[in-house]
Design a protein around this motif. Structure first.
Motif, PDB file in Angstrom:
ATOM      1  N   VAL A  31      -8.635  -4.570  -1.151  1.00 14.90           N
ATOM      2  CA  VAL A  31      -9.460  -5.066   0.204  1.00 14.90           C
ATOM      3  C   VAL A  31      -8.846  -4.969   1.224  1.00 14.90           C
ATOM      4  CG1 VAL A  31     -11.456  -5.585   1.773  1.00 14.90           C
ATOM      5  CG2 VAL A  31     -11.948  -5.871  -0.992  1.00 14.90           C
ATOM      6  N   ILE A  32      -7.859  -5.272   1.227  1.00 17.97           N
ATOM      7  CA  ILE A  32      -6.822  -5.819   2.002  1.00 17.97           C
ATOM      8  C   ILE A  32      -5.830  -4.191   1.693  1.00 17.97           C
ATOM      9  CG2 ILE A  32      -4.300  -6.673   2.405  1.00 17.97           C
ATOM     10  CD1 ILE A  32      -5.752  -9.752   2.156  1.00 17.97           C
ATOM     11  N   ILE A  33      -5.392  -3.653   1.214  1.00 13.81           N
ATOM     12  CA  ILE A  33      -4.403  -2.292   0.874  1.00 13.81           C
ATOM     13  C   ILE A  33      -5.533  -1.230   1.348  1.00 13.81           C
ATOM     14  CG2 ILE A  33      -3.316  -0.495  -0.283  1.00 13.81           C
ATOM     15  CD1 ILE A  33      -2.446  -3.143  -1.792  1.00 13.81           C
ATOM     16  N   ALA A  34      -6.640  -1.368   1.229  1.00 18.05           N
ATOM     17  CA  ALA A  34      -7.993  -0.060   1.639  1.00 18.05           C
ATOM     18  C   ALA A  34      -7.986  -0.412   3.342  1.00 18.05           C
ATOM     19  CB  ALA A  34      -9.433  -0.161   1.214  1.00 18.05           C
ATOM     20  N   THR A  35      -7.823  -1.273   3.333  1.00 21.64           N
ATOM     21  CA  THR A  35      -8.069  -1.420   4.844  1.00 21.64           C
ATOM     22  C   THR A  35      -7.570  -0.855   5.983  1.00 21.64           C
ATOM     23  OG1 THR A  35      -9.879  -3.466   4.254  1.00 21.64           O
ATOM     24  CG2 THR A  35      -8.246  -3.336   7.041  1.00 21.64           C
ATOM     25  N   PHE A  38      -6.726   3.070   5.172  1.00 20.51           N
ATOM     26  CA  PHE A  38      -7.443   2.732   6.503  1.00 20.51           C
ATOM     27  C   PHE A  38      -6.849   2.799   8.398  1.00 20.51           C
ATOM     28  CE2 PHE A  38     -11.466   2.269   9.473  1.00 20.51           C
ATOM     29  CZ  PHE A  38     -12.237   3.445   9.110  1.00 20.51           C
ATOM     30  N   ILE A  39      -6.586   1.893   8.283  1.00 18.64           N
ATOM     31  CA  ILE A  39      -6.415   1.350   9.767  1.00 18.64           C
ATOM     32  C   ILE A  39      -5.393   2.635  10.092  1.00 18.64           C
ATOM     33  CG2 ILE A  39      -5.145   0.230  11.374  1.00 18.64           C
ATOM     34  CD1 ILE A  39      -6.699  -1.768  10.040  1.00 18.64           C
ATOM     35  N   ALA A  40      -4.685   2.917   9.126  1.00 16.60           N
ATOM     36  CA  ALA A  40      -2.947   4.043   9.068  1.00 16.60           C
ATOM     37  C   ALA A  40      -4.064   4.951   9.566  1.00 16.60           C
ATOM     38  CB  ALA A  40      -2.357   3.784   7.956  1.00 16.60           C
TER      39      ALA A  40
END
Length: 44
Positions: A31-35, A38-40
């Motif tokens: 979840v952290i990596i996906a977030t 997404f932010i990038a």
């Protein structure tokens, strides 16, 4: 004092707890990596 015999303790509950902890940490990392991805992409 009671005599201790190595390997006789029932550790099923501890094993299940540890397995749950590992699964939770793994999902949290996903979840952290996906977030972060997404932010990038949004700020790109």
């Amino acid at each position: 004092m009671a005599d201790h015999k190595h390997g006789e303790m029932n550790i099923e509950v501890q094993e299940k707890t540890f397995d749950g902890f590992v699964k939770t940490v793994a999902w949290a990392c996903v979840v952290i990596i996906a977030t972060l991805i997404f932010i990038a992409l949004v700020n790109g």
